[in-house]
Design a protein around this motif. Structure first.
Motif, PDB file in Angstrom:
ATOM      1  N   UNK A  33       0.869  -1.100  -0.074  1.00  0.00           N
ATOM      2  CA  UNK A  33       0.007  -0.137  -0.038  1.00  0.00           C
ATOM      3  C   UNK A  33       0.895   1.360  -0.113  1.00  0.00           C
ATOM      4  N   UNK A  34       1.970   1.296   0.797  1.00  0.00           N
ATOM      5  CA  UNK A  34       2.894   2.388   0.763  1.00  0.00           C
ATOM      6  C   UNK A  34       3.772   2.377  -0.597  1.00  0.00           C
ATOM      7  N   UNK A  35       4.095   1.637  -1.040  1.00  0.00           N
ATOM      8  CA  UNK A  35       4.804   1.631  -2.392  1.00  0.00           C
ATOM      9  C   UNK A  35       3.850   2.112  -3.376  1.00  0.00           C
ATOM     10  N   UNK A  36       2.449   1.639  -3.601  1.00  0.00           N
ATOM     11  CA  UNK A  36       1.610   2.153  -4.468  1.00  0.00           C
ATOM     12  C   UNK A  36       1.404   3.772  -4.213  1.00  0.00           C
ATOM     13  N   UNK A  37       1.434   4.255  -3.000  1.00  0.00           N
ATOM     14  CA  UNK A  37       1.350   5.839  -2.751  1.00  0.00           C
ATOM     15  C   UNK A  37       2.612   6.357  -3.355  1.00  0.00           C
ATOM     16  N   UNK A  38       3.683   5.880  -3.193  1.00  0.00           N
ATOM     17  CA  UNK A  38       5.135   6.405  -3.632  1.00  0.00           C
ATOM     18  C   UNK A  38       4.933   6.537  -5.103  1.00  0.00           C
ATOM     19  N   UNK A  39       4.532   5.401  -5.643  1.00  0.00           N
ATOM     20  CA  UNK A  39       4.289   5.403  -6.992  1.00  0.00           C
ATOM     21  C   UNK A  39       3.476   6.514  -7.682  1.00  0.00           C
ATOM     22  N   UNK A  40       2.323   6.727  -6.728  1.00  0.00           N
ATOM     23  CA  UNK A  40       1.389   7.711  -7.161  1.00  0.00           C
ATOM     24  C   UNK A  40       2.109   9.372  -7.158  1.00  0.00           C
ATOM     25  N   UNK A  41       3.229   9.255  -6.215  1.00  0.00           N
ATOM     26  CA  UNK A  41       3.777  10.499  -5.962  1.00  0.00           C
ATOM     27  C   UNK A  41       5.236  10.515  -6.845  1.00  0.00           C
ATOM     28  N   UNK A  42       5.381   9.789  -7.616  1.00  0.00           N
ATOM     29  CA  UNK A  42       6.262   9.427  -8.589  1.00  0.00           C
ATOM     30  C   UNK A  42       7.606   9.507  -7.955  1.00  0.00           C
ATOM     31  N   UNK A  43       7.890   8.866  -6.818  1.00  0.00           N
ATOM     32  CA  UNK A  43       8.958   9.123  -6.018  1.00  0.00           C
ATOM     33  C   UNK A  43       9.879   7.875  -6.137  1.00  0.00           C
ATOM     34  N   UNK A  44       9.080   6.764  -6.802  1.00  0.00           N
ATOM     35  CA  UNK A  44      10.087   5.558  -6.798  1.00  0.00           C
ATOM     36  C   UNK A  44       9.922   5.312  -8.442  1.00  0.00           C
ATOM     37  N   UNK A  45      10.933   4.507  -8.852  1.00  0.00           N
ATOM     38  CA  UNK A  45      10.919   3.995 -10.232  1.00  0.00           C
ATOM     39  C   UNK A  45      10.536   2.555 -10.064  1.00  0.00           C
ATOM     40  N   UNK A  54       8.661  -9.550 -12.597  1.00  0.00           N
ATOM     41  CA  UNK A  54       8.312  -9.202 -11.061  1.00  0.00           C
ATOM     42  C   UNK A  54       9.038  -7.915 -10.968  1.00  0.00           C
ATOM     43  N   UNK A  55       8.081  -6.934 -10.367  1.00  0.00           N
ATOM     44  CA  UNK A  55       8.417  -5.470 -10.253  1.00  0.00           C
ATOM     45  C   UNK A  55       9.532  -5.266  -9.067  1.00  0.00           C
ATOM     46  N   UNK A  56      10.390  -4.357  -9.325  1.00  0.00           N
ATOM     47  CA  UNK A  56      11.421  -4.010  -8.331  1.00  0.00           C
ATOM     48  C   UNK A  56      11.327  -2.582  -8.181  1.00  0.00           C
ATOM     49  N   UNK A  57      11.597  -1.854  -7.265  1.00  0.00           N
ATOM     50  CA  UNK A  57      11.504  -0.507  -6.814  1.00  0.00           C
ATOM     51  C   UNK A  57      12.717   0.033  -6.462  1.00  0.00           C
ATOM     52  N   UNK A  58      12.891   1.251  -6.973  1.00  0.00           N
ATOM     53  CA  UNK A  58      14.347   2.051  -6.725  1.00  0.00           C
ATOM     54  C   UNK A  58      13.934   3.459  -6.400  1.00  0.00           C
ATOM     55  N   UNK A  59      14.398   3.927  -5.222  1.00  0.00           N
ATOM     56  CA  UNK A  59      14.144   5.538  -4.940  1.00  0.00           C
ATOM     57  C   UNK A  59      14.748   6.337  -6.303  1.00  0.00           C
ATOM     58  N   UNK A  60      14.128   7.281  -6.514  1.00  0.00           N
ATOM     59  CA  UNK A  60      14.613   7.929  -7.787  1.00  0.00           C
ATOM     60  C   UNK A  60      15.991   8.592  -7.635  1.00  0.00           C
ATOM     61  N   UNK A  61      16.131   9.107  -6.282  1.00  0.00           N
ATOM     62  CA  UNK A  61      17.685   9.848  -6.311  1.00  0.00           C
ATOM     63  C   UNK A  61      18.656   8.799  -6.231  1.00  0.00           C
ATOM     64  N   UNK A  62      18.276   7.568  -6.116  1.00  0.00           N
ATOM     65  CA  UNK A  62      19.232   6.714  -5.669  1.00  0.00           C
ATOM     66  C   UNK A  62      20.470   6.508  -6.884  1.00  0.00           C
TER      67      UNK A  62
END
Length: 210
Positions: free
Chosen positions: A176-188, A200-208
């Motif tokens: 649920x929290x990852x979905x929110x971060x995706x809505x905010x375009x904070x993660x890739x 399988x989806x993986x997630x990376x913080x955009x400033x990483x």
């Protein structure tokens, strides 16, 4: 009234900066070193900090780094005669927001102060709207901070399962929290294609990656 924190070991410069602030309609507190600034910072609500580079006890770089740990939001302007690229880069990495070269020119400094006050006000407004959205969705700021901090520490993309293990929360909560971060375009979102089955989806913080 807007309050400015001034940190400079030169009494004449402190006096000049306070005069400029008064002329511009700002209140100010002037201190002579970074140690005093860090001790006083949390006692008052300063909206901008002006920091000299060369100071005893704590130089400007140490002061910026310490203040940034106490607040991620307050604009920090560095006052210096040193224009070397490595100096500028070092301050930006420590958390400085902007620079003003010495000798300080009143019109330039006032313009910079007004600009950063306006940007800071806009950022606070956006954050308040964001918190309102979180409340309606049942998003906890503490839980979000925990997940964001974990993501920021990763240099490679991670799955929700890996995040779940890293932060010690249930899979549905992290999802649920990852979905929110995706809505905010904070993660890739990075699809990981396996030999068998769906990607399988993986997630990376955009400033990483920066």
């Amino acid at each position: 009234m807007t309050k400015i924190l001034i940190v400079d070991d030169d009494p004449m410069i402190r006096y000049t900066l306070q005069e400029i602030c008064e002329f511009a309609g700002f209140d100010s507190l002037a201190l002579e070193n970074g140690k005093e600034a860090c001790e006083r910072f949390n006692e008052d609500e300063f909206e901008v900090v002006l920091v000299d580079y060369y100071m005893p006890e704590m130089d400007g770089l140490e002061t910026v780094r310490a203040l940034r740990e106490m607040s991620e939001q307050v604009p920090i302007l560095v006052l210096t005669v040193d224009e070397r690229e490595e100096t500028v880069q070092g301050f930006f990495e420590a958390g400085a927001t902007d620079f003003s070269l010495k000798p300080v020119r009143a019109p330039d400094l006032i313009s910079r102060l007004n600009l950063h006050l306006e940007l800071s006000s806009m950022k606070r407004h956006q954050q308040n709207k964001r918190r309102e959205v979180w409340v309606t969705k049942g998003i906890s700021e503490n839980t979000m901070n925990l997940i964001v901090q974990f993501l920021k520490e990763q240099t490679q993309p991670v799955t929700i399962e890996e995040i779940t293990e890293g932060v010690g929360l249930a899979y549905p909560t992290v999802h649920r929290y990852i979905a929110q971060l995706m809505d905010e375009e904070a993660v890739e979102v990075i699809p990981h294609y396996r030999k068998v089955g769906r990607p399988k989806n993986q997630y990376l913080w955009k400033t990483a990656k920066s």
